[in-house]
Enzyme design. Structure first.
Site, mmCIF file in Angstrom:
data_model
loop_
_atom_site.group_PDB
_atom_site.id
_atom_site.type_symbol
_atom_site.label_atom_id
_atom_site.label_comp_id
_atom_site.label_asym_id
_atom_site.label_seq_id
_atom_site.Cartn_x
_atom_site.Cartn_y
_atom_site.Cartn_z
ATOM 1 N N HIS A 7 77.312 63.645 26.564
ATOM 2 C CA HIS A 7 77.467 62.508 25.660
ATOM 3 C C HIS A 7 76.909 61.236 26.280
ATOM 4 O O HIS A 7 76.664 61.172 27.467
ATOM 5 C CB HIS A 7 78.928 62.306 25.225
ATOM 6 C CG HIS A 7 79.873 61.939 26.315
ATOM 7 N ND1 HIS A 7 80.652 62.870 26.965
ATOM 8 C CD2 HIS A 7 80.183 60.742 26.881
ATOM 9 C CE1 HIS A 7 81.393 62.264 27.875
ATOM 10 N NE2 HIS A 7 81.132 60.984 27.843
ATOM 11 N N HIS A 78 78.041 54.743 30.063
ATOM 12 C CA HIS A 78 77.659 55.814 30.979
ATOM 13 C C HIS A 78 76.959 56.953 30.260
ATOM 14 O O HIS A 78 77.028 57.060 29.051
ATOM 15 C CB HIS A 78 78.876 56.346 31.757
ATOM 16 C CG HIS A 78 79.883 57.088 30.926
ATOM 17 N ND1 HIS A 78 80.952 56.467 30.318
ATOM 18 C CD2 HIS A 78 79.992 58.397 30.597
ATOM 19 C CE1 HIS A 78 81.679 57.359 29.661
ATOM 20 N NE2 HIS A 78 81.107 58.555 29.807
ATOM 21 N N GLU A 128 78.715 60.484 34.531
ATOM 22 C CA GLU A 128 79.910 61.329 34.486
ATOM 23 C C GLU A 128 79.470 62.785 34.478
ATOM 24 O O GLU A 128 78.513 63.148 33.815
ATOM 25 C CB GLU A 128 80.711 61.029 33.218
ATOM 26 C CG GLU A 128 81.947 61.898 33.056
ATOM 27 C CD GLU A 128 82.664 61.666 31.725
ATOM 28 O OE1 GLU A 128 83.829 62.076 31.630
ATOM 29 O OE2 GLU A 128 82.061 61.090 30.790
#
Length: 136
Positions: A7, A78, A128
């Protein structure tokens, strides 16, 4: 091994307004909200084939997203890469000198193990890593 872009997260000051924009203005499918108390974050997901857009908002006005919004305002927060073995990827990346924001993965949204790589290790981009622990 990293298997996909999971994502793209966008920090938003008004979650409801942003959800409405992505649903109504952009016509994206909405996959619901989830509060992640450990990260002091409210999330909303819009899945697209092979990835998602995640809106992140401070839960109860606290946490790292609150600090991000105060310091930088709304915007890209992020990138998240999906992995099928987060511990092996963390060990491999630590071996290459990457710094992480925590010592070990923790539970995040959608029952996934997550860990963040320090932006200093990635040209200023917060990365991440996320390993789904069940149906994702």
């Amino acid at each position: 091994m990293i298997t996909a872009l999971d994502h793209i997260a966008i920090a938003v000051p008004d979650l409801e307004k942003s959800i409405k924009r992505f649903m109504e203005d952009f016509g994206l499918p909405y996959n619901g909200r989830e509060d992640v108390a450990s990260a002091k974050t409210s999330t909303a997901f819009f899945p697209l084939p092979e990835t998602q857009i995640e809106l992140v908002h401070p839960l109860n006005g606290e946490g790292p997203i609150a600090g991000f919004l105060e310091k930088r305002g709304a915007g890209l927060h992020h990138l998240c890469f999906r992995t099928d073995d987060i511990e092996a990827d963390v060990a491999r990346l630590k071996g290459k000198g990457y710094q992480f924001l925590s010592e070990a993965p923790s539970m995040g949204a959608h029952n996934c193990k997550v860990i963040f790589i320090h932006p200093k290790s990635c040209d200023g981009v917060l990365i991440e890593l996320s390993q789904p622990m069940g149906e994702h």
